[in-house]
Motif scaffolding. Sequence first.
Motif, mmCIF file in Angstrom:
data_model
loop_
_atom_site.group_PDB
_atom_site.id
_atom_site.type_symbol
_atom_site.label_atom_id
_atom_site.label_comp_id
_atom_site.label_asym_id
_atom_site.label_seq_id
_atom_site.Cartn_x
_atom_site.Cartn_y
_atom_site.Cartn_z
ATOM 1 N N LYS A 20 38.809 25.826 39.617
ATOM 2 C CA LYS A 20 38.362 26.826 38.641
ATOM 3 C C LYS A 20 39.495 27.777 38.305
ATOM 4 O O LYS A 20 40.505 27.827 38.999
ATOM 5 C CB LYS A 20 37.159 27.577 39.201
ATOM 6 N N ASP A 21 39.307 28.569 37.242
ATOM 7 C CA ASP A 21 40.327 29.542 36.859
ATOM 8 C C ASP A 21 40.236 30.785 37.739
ATOM 9 O O ASP A 21 39.293 30.950 38.527
ATOM 10 C CB ASP A 21 40.232 29.894 35.368
ATOM 11 N N SER A 23 41.508 25.872 44.148
ATOM 12 C CA SER A 23 40.247 25.712 43.441
ATOM 13 C C SER A 23 40.508 25.003 42.116
ATOM 14 O O SER A 23 41.581 25.151 41.531
ATOM 15 C CB SER A 23 39.605 27.082 43.162
ATOM 16 N N ALA A 65 39.575 33.914 37.163
ATOM 17 C CA ALA A 65 38.404 34.775 36.976
ATOM 18 C C ALA A 65 37.199 34.233 37.735
ATOM 19 O O ALA A 65 36.452 34.989 38.369
ATOM 20 C CB ALA A 65 38.079 34.931 35.490
ATOM 21 N N ALA A 66 36.995 32.920 37.703
ATOM 22 C CA ALA A 66 35.876 32.310 38.436
ATOM 23 C C ALA A 66 36.101 32.415 39.936
ATOM 24 O O ALA A 66 35.154 32.691 40.690
ATOM 25 C CB ALA A 66 35.714 30.852 38.014
ATOM 26 N N VAL A 67 37.335 32.213 40.397
ATOM 27 C CA VAL A 67 37.639 32.352 41.827
ATOM 28 C C VAL A 67 37.351 33.778 42.273
ATOM 29 O O VAL A 67 36.767 34.003 43.340
ATOM 30 C CB VAL A 67 39.098 31.933 42.125
ATOM 31 N N LYS A 68 37.729 34.762 41.448
ATOM 32 C CA LYS A 68 37.467 36.171 41.769
ATOM 33 C C LYS A 68 35.958 36.405 41.934
ATOM 34 O O LYS A 68 35.519 36.978 42.937
ATOM 35 C CB LYS A 68 38.034 37.077 40.670
ATOM 36 N N ARG A 69 35.179 35.965 40.970
ATOM 37 C CA ARG A 69 33.720 36.154 41.038
ATOM 38 C C ARG A 69 33.130 35.499 42.290
ATOM 39 O O ARG A 69 32.318 36.094 42.990
ATOM 40 C CB ARG A 69 33.042 35.578 39.787
ATOM 41 N N GLU A 70 33.568 34.267 42.576
ATOM 42 C CA GLU A 70 33.022 33.546 43.721
ATOM 43 C C GLU A 70 33.438 34.178 45.047
ATOM 44 O O GLU A 70 32.631 34.254 45.974
ATOM 45 C CB GLU A 70 33.431 32.082 43.661
ATOM 46 N N CYS A 71 34.680 34.615 45.141
ATOM 47 C CA CYS A 71 35.132 35.274 46.374
ATOM 48 C C CYS A 71 34.374 36.575 46.600
ATOM 49 O O CYS A 71 33.933 36.860 47.730
ATOM 50 C CB CYS A 71 36.634 35.549 46.321
ATOM 51 N N TYR A 95 45.853 29.661 44.603
ATOM 52 C CA TYR A 95 45.662 31.075 44.318
ATOM 53 C C TYR A 95 45.933 31.931 45.547
ATOM 54 O O TYR A 95 45.744 31.493 46.676
ATOM 55 C CB TYR A 95 44.223 31.348 43.864
ATOM 56 N N LYS A 115 31.390 37.439 45.524
ATOM 57 C CA LYS A 115 30.011 37.126 45.899
ATOM 58 C C LYS A 115 29.947 36.652 47.350
ATOM 59 O O LYS A 115 29.084 37.082 48.125
ATOM 60 C CB LYS A 115 29.427 36.058 44.979
#
Length: 184
Positions: free
Chosen positions: A50-51, A48, A53-59, A4, A61
Motif C-alpha cells: 500500500k501507499d 507494504s 498514507a494507507a500504511v499511516k492509517r493502518e499503523c 517504509y 489504527k
Amino acid sequence: MGSYAVFLRGINVGGINIRMADLREALKGCGFTDAKTLLASGNVVLTSGKDAAAVKRECEKCLRDSFGYEAWVVVLPADRVAWLVEACPYPEDDKSTHSYITLSSDATVLDELDQAGAALGDGHRQQRLGPEALAWLAPAGGTLDSPFSKISAKARFKAATTTRNLRTMIKVRDAATGLAKAGD
C-alpha cells in the motif's frame, strides 16, 4: 512492495510506554509481517503493498487498538528517508552540536515551526528539507534548553511533530534500505 519507515510520536519519553518487542508483535499481528523496530524511541521499518498514507492509517489504527492511545505516526518511503539524510546540511557527528530532523505529516504545522525557528535570528541554524522535514542544530549537552527545542515543545507543534537525531535517521535509513533490497 514498498519499504517504509514509521516514526511514532511521543512514546517512551513520558506518558506512553511501549516495549519495542510488543510494538513489533502488534504490527505483525496487523499484517506488517516483517516489521522491525530500531532503538527504543518508536522507529519501525516494514514493507507494504500500500501507499504511505494507507500504511499511516493502518499503523495508527493498530496502535490505538493494541495499546489504547491516540496514536500518531509519520510514514516515509525508504528512498525519502535516504534523501532526507543526504539533504541534511548538518554534521552526523560533531562534538559541539547535535543535528536533528523534525518530521511531520502536517506541512502547515511544519511551516509554522519553520517560521518560528527562523524568527530566532542568526544564532539558530535550521533548514527546511521538504514538506515533511526540518533539520536543525542544537548545542551539545543543551538540546532541551535550546530556544528552538523550547518552541517545538509547545503543544501546537508537539502534537503534530516528532524529532530524531541525525544518527538515528541514518540507522533507520540503513534498515529501511536493507529491507527494500531484501524484498527485491
